[in-house]
Design a protein around this motif. Structure first.
Motif, PDB file in Angstrom:
ATOM      1  N   ALA A  29      38.792  33.010  43.879  1.00 25.50           N
ATOM      2  CA  ALA A  29      37.520  33.100  44.594  1.00 25.50           C
ATOM      3  C   ALA A  29      37.079  34.549  44.727  1.00 25.50           C
ATOM      4  O   ALA A  29      35.894  34.868  44.523  1.00 25.50           O
ATOM      5  N   LEU A  30      38.000  35.435  45.051  1.00 32.32           N
ATOM      6  CA  LEU A  30      37.680  36.857  45.166  1.00 32.32           C
ATOM      7  C   LEU A  30      37.212  37.407  43.821  1.00 32.32           C
ATOM      8  O   LEU A  30      36.208  38.126  43.740  1.00 32.32           O
ATOM      9  N   PHE A  31      37.917  37.043  42.760  1.00 27.70           N
ATOM     10  CA  PHE A  31      37.565  37.519  41.423  1.00 27.70           C
ATOM     11  C   PHE A  31      36.180  37.018  41.009  1.00 27.70           C
ATOM     12  O   PHE A  31      35.362  37.790  40.485  1.00 27.70           O
ATOM     13  N   VAL A  32      35.889  35.753  41.247  1.00 17.20           N
ATOM     14  CA  VAL A  32      34.583  35.188  40.879  1.00 17.20           C
ATOM     15  C   VAL A  32      33.478  35.824  41.714  1.00 17.20           C
ATOM     16  O   VAL A  32      32.414  36.171  41.189  1.00 17.20           O
ATOM     17  N   PHE A  33      33.720  36.010  42.998  1.00 20.35           N
ATOM     18  CA  PHE A  33      32.721  36.652  43.859  1.00 20.35           C
ATOM     19  C   PHE A  33      32.424  38.069  43.371  1.00 20.35           C
ATOM     20  O   PHE A  33      31.258  38.476  43.289  1.00 20.35           O
ATOM     21  N   LEU A  34      33.470  38.818  43.018  1.00 15.49           N
ATOM     22  CA  LEU A  34      33.272  40.178  42.515  1.00 15.49           C
ATOM     23  C   LEU A  34      32.534  40.188  41.181  1.00 15.49           C
ATOM     24  O   LEU A  34      31.645  41.015  40.955  1.00 15.49           O
ATOM     25  N   MET A  35      32.884  39.265  40.293  1.00 14.78           N
ATOM     26  CA  MET A  35      32.205  39.207  38.997  1.00 14.78           C
ATOM     27  C   MET A  35      30.725  38.894  39.153  1.00 14.78           C
ATOM     28  O   MET A  35      29.876  39.550  38.532  1.00 14.78           O
ATOM     29  N   ILE A  36      30.406  37.914  39.972  1.00 10.24           N
ATOM     30  CA  ILE A  36      29.004  37.548  40.176  1.00 10.24           C
ATOM     31  C   ILE A  36      28.246  38.713  40.814  1.00 10.24           C
ATOM     32  O   ILE A  36      27.126  39.034  40.413  1.00 10.24           O
ATOM     33  N   SER A  37      28.874  39.367  41.788  1.00  6.81           N
ATOM     34  CA  SER A  37      28.229  40.505  42.447  1.00  6.81           C
ATOM     35  C   SER A  37      27.999  41.656  41.474  1.00  6.81           C
ATOM     36  O   SER A  37      26.924  42.268  41.465  1.00  6.81           O
ATOM     37  N   VAL A  38      28.999  41.970  40.662  1.00  7.30           N
ATOM     38  CA  VAL A  38      28.867  43.066  39.699  1.00  7.30           C
ATOM     39  C   VAL A  38      27.800  42.747  38.666  1.00  7.30           C
ATOM     40  O   VAL A  38      26.972  43.604  38.332  1.00  7.30           O
ATOM     41  N   PHE A  39      27.793  41.541  38.135  1.00  6.13           N
ATOM     42  CA  PHE A  39      26.781  41.175  37.143  1.00  6.13           C
ATOM     43  C   PHE A  39      25.375  41.302  37.730  1.00  6.13           C
ATOM     44  O   PHE A  39      24.473  41.835  37.079  1.00  6.13           O
ATOM     45  N   ASN A  40      25.177  40.805  38.939  1.00  4.30           N
ATOM     46  CA  ASN A  40      23.867  40.898  39.562  1.00  4.30           C
ATOM     47  C   ASN A  40      23.493  42.339  39.872  1.00  4.30           C
ATOM     48  O   ASN A  40      22.342  42.752  39.670  1.00  4.30           O
ATOM     49  N   ALA A  41      24.434  43.147  40.362  1.00  2.00           N
ATOM     50  CA  ALA A  41      24.139  44.545  40.703  1.00  2.00           C
ATOM     51  C   ALA A  41      23.818  45.365  39.450  1.00  2.00           C
ATOM     52  O   ALA A  41      22.856  46.142  39.444  1.00  2.00           O
ATOM     53  N   VAL A  42      24.610  45.186  38.390  1.00  3.10           N
ATOM     54  CA  VAL A  42      24.350  45.927  37.152  1.00  3.10           C
ATOM     55  C   VAL A  42      23.024  45.482  36.538  1.00  3.10           C
ATOM     56  O   VAL A  42      22.252  46.308  36.034  1.00  3.10           O
ATOM     57  N   GLY A  43      22.739  44.219  36.587  1.00  2.00           N
ATOM     58  CA  GLY A  43      21.473  43.713  36.058  1.00  2.00           C
ATOM     59  C   GLY A  43      20.279  44.289  36.804  1.00  2.00           C
ATOM     60  O   GLY A  43      19.277  44.676  36.191  1.00  2.00           O
ATOM     61  N   GLU A  44      20.357  44.360  38.114  1.00  2.00           N
ATOM     62  CA  GLU A  44      19.261  44.922  38.904  1.00  2.00           C
ATOM     63  C   GLU A  44      19.148  46.428  38.700  1.00  2.00           C
ATOM     64  O   GLU A  44      18.051  46.973  38.639  1.00  2.00           O
ATOM     65  N   HIS A  58      17.523  44.755  34.125  1.00  4.35           N
ATOM     66  CA  HIS A  58      17.720  43.506  33.390  1.00  4.35           C
ATOM     67  C   HIS A  58      18.282  42.447  34.339  1.00  4.35           C
ATOM     68  O   HIS A  58      19.354  41.894  34.122  1.00  4.35           O
ATOM     69  N   GLY A  59      17.536  42.166  35.380  1.00  6.13           N
ATOM     70  CA  GLY A  59      17.997  41.212  36.392  1.00  6.13           C
ATOM     71  C   GLY A  59      18.221  39.816  35.848  1.00  6.13           C
ATOM     72  O   GLY A  59      19.115  39.101  36.288  1.00  6.13           O
ATOM     73  N   VAL A  60      17.412  39.436  34.865  1.00  7.72           N
ATOM     74  CA  VAL A  60      17.545  38.094  34.284  1.00  7.72           C
ATOM     75  C   VAL A  60      18.875  37.975  33.540  1.00  7.72           C
ATOM     76  O   VAL A  60      19.545  36.937  33.619  1.00  7.72           O
ATOM     77  N   ILE A  61      19.271  39.038  32.840  1.00 12.35           N
ATOM     78  CA  ILE A  61      20.536  39.004  32.102  1.00 12.35           C
ATOM     79  C   ILE A  61      21.713  38.957  33.075  1.00 12.35           C
ATOM     80  O   ILE A  61      22.680  38.218  32.871  1.00 12.35           O
ATOM     81  N   GLY A  62      21.626  39.734  34.156  1.00 14.18           N
ATOM     82  CA  GLY A  62      22.676  39.702  35.176  1.00 14.18           C
ATOM     83  C   GLY A  62      22.799  38.333  35.809  1.00 14.18           C
ATOM     84  O   GLY A  62      23.904  37.832  36.045  1.00 14.18           O
ATOM     85  N   MET A  63      21.645  37.708  36.078  1.00 16.44           N
ATOM     86  CA  MET A  63      21.661  36.372  36.661  1.00 16.44           C
ATOM     87  C   MET A  63      22.213  35.352  35.653  1.00 16.44           C
ATOM     88  O   MET A  63      22.966  34.448  36.021  1.00 16.44           O
ATOM     89  N   ALA A  64      21.887  35.515  34.369  1.00 16.07           N
ATOM     90  CA  ALA A  64      22.398  34.605  33.337  1.00 16.07           C
ATOM     91  C   ALA A  64      23.916  34.734  33.223  1.00 16.07           C
ATOM     92  O   ALA A  64      24.619  33.724  33.065  1.00 16.07           O
ATOM     93  N   MET A  65      24.433  35.949  33.322  1.00 14.37           N
ATOM     94  CA  MET A  65      25.884  36.142  33.276  1.00 14.37           C
ATOM     95  C   MET A  65      26.546  35.491  34.496  1.00 14.37           C
ATOM     96  O   MET A  65      27.630  34.911  34.381  1.00 14.37           O
ATOM     97  N   SER A  66      25.907  35.571  35.647  1.00 12.08           N
ATOM     98  CA  SER A  66      26.443  34.926  36.848  1.00 12.08           C
ATOM     99  C   SER A  66      26.457  33.412  36.692  1.00 12.08           C
ATOM    100  O   SER A  66      27.410  32.745  37.115  1.00 12.08           O
TER     101      SER A  66
END
Length: 156
Positions: A45-60, A64-72
């Protein structure tokens, strides 16, 4: 029909077995970290939360927010597909062992089928036959014959 994996506890009592449905989980897909926390998969759960957060933060940050959201969404899709296998692996690390698979229409049907099958066979399995023979039954071979590169029998 769905497949349910039977996991027996370390104590081996059939009544304490768990049945886990093998397949896609919509709830795990929609709320991945919460689903993992509910099933006590803390590190996952911690790993998934961090991955989703990192993808969204890097995308924003990169615009490229859409790409970050797609990765999440892809991470959540992976949890939806493999979340049940993660639960099985966590039980396996805890000493539980996979005992079989039951196909059923629902969880209650799977529990009923498992209870009927468990009633037909005893809890204690028959002991396995001894593979290694007793020392008294082993015939000694000739010591002068050897297989391999070198033969040290004393004769040439």
């Amino acid at each position: 029909m769905s497949a349910y994996v039977i996991m027996k506890p370390p104590n081996g009592i059939s009544a304490d077995a768990r049945l886990l449905r093998d397949g896609f989980s919509w709830l795990a897909f929609l709320v991945s970290p919460l689903w993992l926390l509910w099933h006590r998969l803390w590190l996952e759960a911690l790993f998934v939360f961090l991955m989703i957060s990192v993808f969204n933060a890097v995308g924003e940050a990169t615009g490229h927010g859409v790409i970050g959201m797609a990765m999440s969404v892809l991470v959540s899709l992976f949890i939806g597909l493999e979340g049940q296998r993660m639960r099985l692996a966590a039980l396996g690390r805890g000493g539980w062992r996979e005992s079989g698979v039951i196909e059923a229409d629902g969880e209650t049907d799977a529990e009923t089928r498992y209870a009927l099958e468990a009633a037909e066979r005893p809890d204690q399995e028959a002991p396995l036959p001894e593979i290694v023979p007793d020392n008294m039954q082993v015939r000694t071979g000739r010591t002068d014959l050897m297989l391999g590169i070198s033969n040290h029998s004393g004769r040439y």
